[in-house]
Design a protein around this motif. Structure first.
Motif, mmCIF file in Angstrom:
data_model
loop_
_atom_site.group_PDB
_atom_site.id
_atom_site.type_symbol
_atom_site.label_atom_id
_atom_site.label_comp_id
_atom_site.label_asym_id
_atom_site.label_seq_id
_atom_site.Cartn_x
_atom_site.Cartn_y
_atom_site.Cartn_z
ATOM 1 N N PRO A 272 0.827 -1.214 0.000
ATOM 2 C CA PRO A 272 0.000 0.000 0.000
ATOM 3 C C PRO A 272 0.855 1.255 0.000
ATOM 4 O O PRO A 272 2.062 1.197 0.245
ATOM 5 C CB PRO A 272 -0.792 -0.135 1.304
ATOM 6 N N ASP A 273 0.220 2.402 -0.252
ATOM 7 C CA ASP A 273 0.961 3.654 -0.251
ATOM 8 C C ASP A 273 1.085 4.211 1.166
ATOM 9 O O ASP A 273 0.583 3.633 2.142
ATOM 10 C CB ASP A 273 0.310 4.675 -1.197
ATOM 11 N N ARG A 274 1.761 5.348 1.276
ATOM 12 C CA ARG A 274 2.015 5.932 2.597
ATOM 13 C C ARG A 274 0.717 6.328 3.299
ATOM 14 O O ARG A 274 0.620 6.247 4.527
ATOM 15 C CB ARG A 274 2.928 7.157 2.465
ATOM 16 N N ASP A 275 -0.254 6.782 2.526
ATOM 17 C CA ASP A 275 -1.516 7.193 3.148
ATOM 18 C C ASP A 275 -2.162 6.035 3.904
ATOM 19 O O ASP A 275 -2.778 6.235 4.955
ATOM 20 C CB ASP A 275 -2.481 7.719 2.080
ATOM 21 N N HIS A 276 -2.016 4.826 3.376
ATOM 22 C CA HIS A 276 -2.566 3.647 4.052
ATOM 23 C C HIS A 276 -1.876 3.438 5.394
ATOM 24 O O HIS A 276 -2.539 3.151 6.410
ATOM 25 C CB HIS A 276 -2.377 2.416 3.156
ATOM 26 N N LEU A 277 -0.556 3.592 5.422
ATOM 27 C CA LEU A 277 0.184 3.409 6.670
ATOM 28 C C LEU A 277 -0.228 4.461 7.701
ATOM 29 O O LEU A 277 -0.439 4.143 8.885
ATOM 30 C CB LEU A 277 1.687 3.499 6.410
ATOM 31 N N VAL A 278 -0.342 5.712 7.256
ATOM 32 C CA VAL A 278 -0.725 6.782 8.173
ATOM 33 C C VAL A 278 -2.124 6.528 8.729
ATOM 34 O O VAL A 278 -2.364 6.683 9.938
ATOM 35 C CB VAL A 278 -0.654 8.145 7.453
ATOM 36 N N ALA A 279 -3.038 6.116 7.859
ATOM 37 C CA ALA A 279 -4.411 5.863 8.307
ATOM 38 C C ALA A 279 -4.459 4.731 9.318
ATOM 39 O O ALA A 279 -5.158 4.825 10.347
ATOM 40 C CB ALA A 279 -5.290 5.546 7.105
ATOM 41 N N ARG A 280 -3.734 3.650 9.070
ATOM 42 C CA ARG A 280 -3.769 2.528 10.006
ATOM 43 C C ARG A 280 -3.143 2.909 11.351
ATOM 44 O O ARG A 280 -3.666 2.538 12.414
ATOM 45 C CB ARG A 280 -3.063 1.305 9.419
ATOM 46 N N TYR A 281 -2.027 3.658 11.304
ATOM 47 C CA TYR A 281 -1.414 4.092 12.554
ATOM 48 C C TYR A 281 -2.377 4.981 13.331
ATOM 49 O O TYR A 281 -2.516 4.841 14.556
ATOM 50 C CB TYR A 281 -0.103 4.832 12.281
ATOM 51 N N GLY A 282 -3.063 5.886 12.633
ATOM 52 C CA GLY A 282 -4.006 6.769 13.302
ATOM 53 C C GLY A 282 -5.149 6.004 13.942
ATOM 54 O O GLY A 282 -5.561 6.306 15.073
ATOM 55 N N GLU A 283 -5.653 4.987 13.238
ATOM 56 C CA GLU A 283 -6.749 4.181 13.771
ATOM 57 C C GLU A 283 -6.319 3.404 15.009
ATOM 58 O O GLU A 283 -7.054 3.302 15.990
ATOM 59 C CB GLU A 283 -7.241 3.204 12.699
ATOM 60 N N ARG A 284 -5.105 2.830 14.963
ATOM 61 C CA ARG A 284 -4.628 2.010 16.077
ATOM 62 C C ARG A 284 -4.191 2.845 17.282
ATOM 63 O O ARG A 284 -4.356 2.422 18.429
ATOM 64 C CB ARG A 284 -3.439 1.142 15.623
ATOM 65 N N SER A 285 -3.628 4.018 17.027
ATOM 66 C CA SER A 285 -3.021 4.798 18.107
ATOM 67 C C SER A 285 -3.881 5.945 18.599
ATOM 68 O O SER A 285 -3.714 6.414 19.739
ATOM 69 C CB SER A 285 -1.680 5.372 17.639
ATOM 70 N N GLY A 286 -4.775 6.435 17.746
ATOM 71 C CA GLY A 286 -5.559 7.606 18.106
ATOM 72 C C GLY A 286 -4.786 8.908 18.049
ATOM 73 O O GLY A 286 -5.267 9.957 18.499
ATOM 74 N N ALA A 287 -3.583 8.890 17.477
ATOM 75 C CA ALA A 287 -2.741 10.080 17.441
ATOM 76 C C ALA A 287 -3.234 11.087 16.401
ATOM 77 O O ALA A 287 -3.818 10.723 15.376
ATOM 78 C CB ALA A 287 -1.295 9.684 17.113
ATOM 79 N N ASP A 288 -2.991 12.356 16.662
ATOM 80 C CA ASP A 288 -3.251 13.427 15.706
ATOM 81 C C ASP A 288 -2.079 13.457 14.723
ATOM 82 O O ASP A 288 -0.948 13.766 15.092
ATOM 83 C CB ASP A 288 -3.368 14.758 16.441
ATOM 84 N N LEU A 289 -2.348 13.147 13.464
ATOM 85 C CA LEU A 289 -1.292 13.031 12.470
ATOM 86 C C LEU A 289 -1.302 14.189 11.470
ATOM 87 O O LEU A 289 -0.683 14.104 10.406
ATOM 88 C CB LEU A 289 -1.426 11.704 11.720
ATOM 89 N N SER A 290 -1.950 15.281 11.826
ATOM 90 C CA SER A 290 -2.047 16.410 10.900
ATOM 91 C C SER A 290 -0.692 17.057 10.630
ATOM 92 O O SER A 290 -0.494 17.691 9.592
ATOM 93 C CB SER A 290 -3.021 17.458 11.452
ATOM 94 N N GLY A 291 0.249 16.902 11.546
ATOM 95 C CA GLY A 291 1.569 17.501 11.359
ATOM 96 C C GLY A 291 2.636 16.505 10.948
ATOM 97 O O GLY A 291 3.833 16.749 11.161
ATOM 98 N N ILE A 292 2.236 15.394 10.331
ATOM 99 C CA ILE A 292 3.200 14.321 10.047
ATOM 100 C C ILE A 292 4.284 14.758 9.070
ATOM 101 O O ILE A 292 5.396 14.211 9.082
ATOM 102 C CB ILE A 292 2.458 13.059 9.520
ATOM 103 N N ASP A 293 4.022 15.761 8.214
ATOM 104 C CA ASP A 293 5.044 16.211 7.269
ATOM 105 C C ASP A 293 6.309 16.676 7.984
ATOM 106 O O ASP A 293 7.423 16.477 7.493
ATOM 107 C CB ASP A 293 4.518 17.346 6.385
ATOM 108 N N TYR A 294 6.147 17.318 9.148
ATOM 109 C CA TYR A 294 7.325 17.751 9.905
ATOM 110 C C TYR A 294 8.188 16.545 10.276
ATOM 111 O O TYR A 294 9.422 16.586 10.143
ATOM 112 C CB TYR A 294 6.919 18.505 11.169
ATOM 113 N N TYR A 295 7.558 15.484 10.729
ATOM 114 C CA TYR A 295 8.307 14.309 11.189
ATOM 115 C C TYR A 295 8.971 13.577 10.024
ATOM 116 O O TYR A 295 10.039 12.983 10.196
ATOM 117 C CB TYR A 295 7.375 13.381 11.966
ATOM 118 N N VAL A 296 8.349 13.629 8.859
ATOM 119 C CA VAL A 296 9.001 13.059 7.668
ATOM 120 C C VAL A 296 10.239 13.879 7.320
ATOM 121 O O VAL A 296 11.303 13.325 7.019
ATOM 122 C CB VAL A 296 8.020 13.006 6.481
ATOM 123 N N ALA A 297 10.106 15.205 7.377
ATOM 124 C CA ALA A 297 11.252 16.072 7.105
ATOM 125 C C ALA A 297 12.371 15.829 8.112
ATOM 126 O O ALA A 297 13.558 15.747 7.749
ATOM 127 C CB ALA A 297 10.822 17.541 7.142
#
Length: 347
Positions: A272-297
């Protein structure tokens, strides 16, 4: 420089054999040692005893090492602490803290059977395309399991400071970068400046692996994660740093993967693409992932600093491996720094 009877650099066969017989229950000489390819920092060896039992030995790289790096005692402590949890790790079998035995501390752990998916060929040989999403989901689930572990409960509450994780990491890797006698690469300094200016608020505290990616795991035939490996960079801090770094490594078809020193397994059809990974992590963890671009950088910049250190070690000839192109490695640091700047522009 130590050698085994088989001519293997990094192992003093006579002293290590004696130590294994004395300290590892059931281990029987003679032993054979084989450097496991793929690692670019600590040296990892497969150990085979007279009865066909496989074990794994981890030691620091040869030659001089940077302060606070390659701490085998710390790595052994982390894996041992996680053994009773749902995080899949090998069983630790023994720790040798005496550098006189093998030129540095080392530890021995059980051999985790399964596939290490370092490149496209290993993926194609191991999992059909329709099973690869399940592998990706298992990878995310194991990461969430790690981030849900209470550090205090497993005895790792004092592993590091708890606050200002990103700030600490920016300072640490900048020091390591400068200690590697780096070249003049303006993009590295500019990315560091922007990252330091935009540090996000840490949502919560977790055990952070520090180098979480597909080829740092052993995948079982049923697509579950059999073991998470390479805990050298583990600390306490912001768990989103692990997800951001995983997304850097998670190459998609058509992207420039020249910074990947071991291979590009996730470009294979079926992942799957990165969006799939982010979505699954968000579902499992409940984390706010709106700022994930910073962490990728941040992950890109951190890898740029690490790449410069790897280049320094290979140039010095202390890695026990001459299969890496120094020209390609030299291009990795500026490429990753540019990737960090591009991601920061998106954020």
């Amino acid at each position: 420089m130590s050698e085994t009877l088989q001519g293997q650099t990094g192992i003093d066969a006579r002293r290590v054999t004696a130590w294994l017989q004395e300290n590892i229950a059931g281990a029987e000489a003679p032993f054979t040692f084989r450097l496991i390819t793929g690692g670019r920092s600590n040296l990892t060896f497969e150990v085979l005893d007279a009865n066909g039992r496989k074990m794994v030995l981890r030691r620091p790289p040869l030659g001089e090492i940077l302060p606070s790096a390659h701490d085998m005692r710390r790595e052994h402590r982390i894996i041992s602490a996680l053994e009773p949890t749902s995080v899949p790790v090998p069983e630790t079998l023994g720790l040798c803290a005496d550098p006189d035995v093998n030129g540095g501390a080392f530890y021995v752990m059980s051999f985790a059977a399964g596939a290490i998916l370092r490149d496209e060929a290993e993926v194609e040989a191991t999992f059909a395309p329709e099973r690869r999403t399940a592998v990706a989901d298992s990878l995310i689930d194991s990461l969430c399991d790690l981030h849900l572990v209470d550090p205090d409960t497993v005895g790792l509450g004092d592993l590091s400071k708890r606050e200002d994780y990103i700030g600490r990491q920016l300072r640490r890797w900048n020091r390591q970068y400068e200690a590697s006698n780096p070249r003049d690469i303006p993009e590295v300094a500019e990315a560091h400046r922007l990252l330091a200016e935009r540090v996000p608020e840490q949502q919560r505290l977790a055990i952070v692996h520090g180098d979480y990616r597909l080829d740092n795991t052993v995948v079982a035939p049923d697509t579950s994660i059999e073991a998470v490996l390479d805990w050298e960079l583990c600390t306490l801090g912001d768990p989103l740093a692990d997800l951001g770094l995983l997304l850097v490594y998670w190459l998609q078809p058509g992207e420039d993967g020249s910074f990947m020193l071991t291979g590009t397994p996730t470009v294979c059809p079926g992942f799957p693409d990165r969006d799939h990974l982010v979505a699954r992590y968000g579902e499992r963890s409940g984390a706010d992932l709106s700022g994930i671009d910073y962490y990728v950088a941040f992950g890109c910049w951190k890898l740029a600093c690490i790449a410069e250190g790897i280049l320094a070690r290979y140039t010095a000839g202390v890695m026990g491996d001459d299969s890496v192109s120094l020209e390609r490695l030299a291009g990795t640091t500026p490429l990753l720094a540019r990737m960090a700047l591009e991601r920061l522009e998106r954020g």
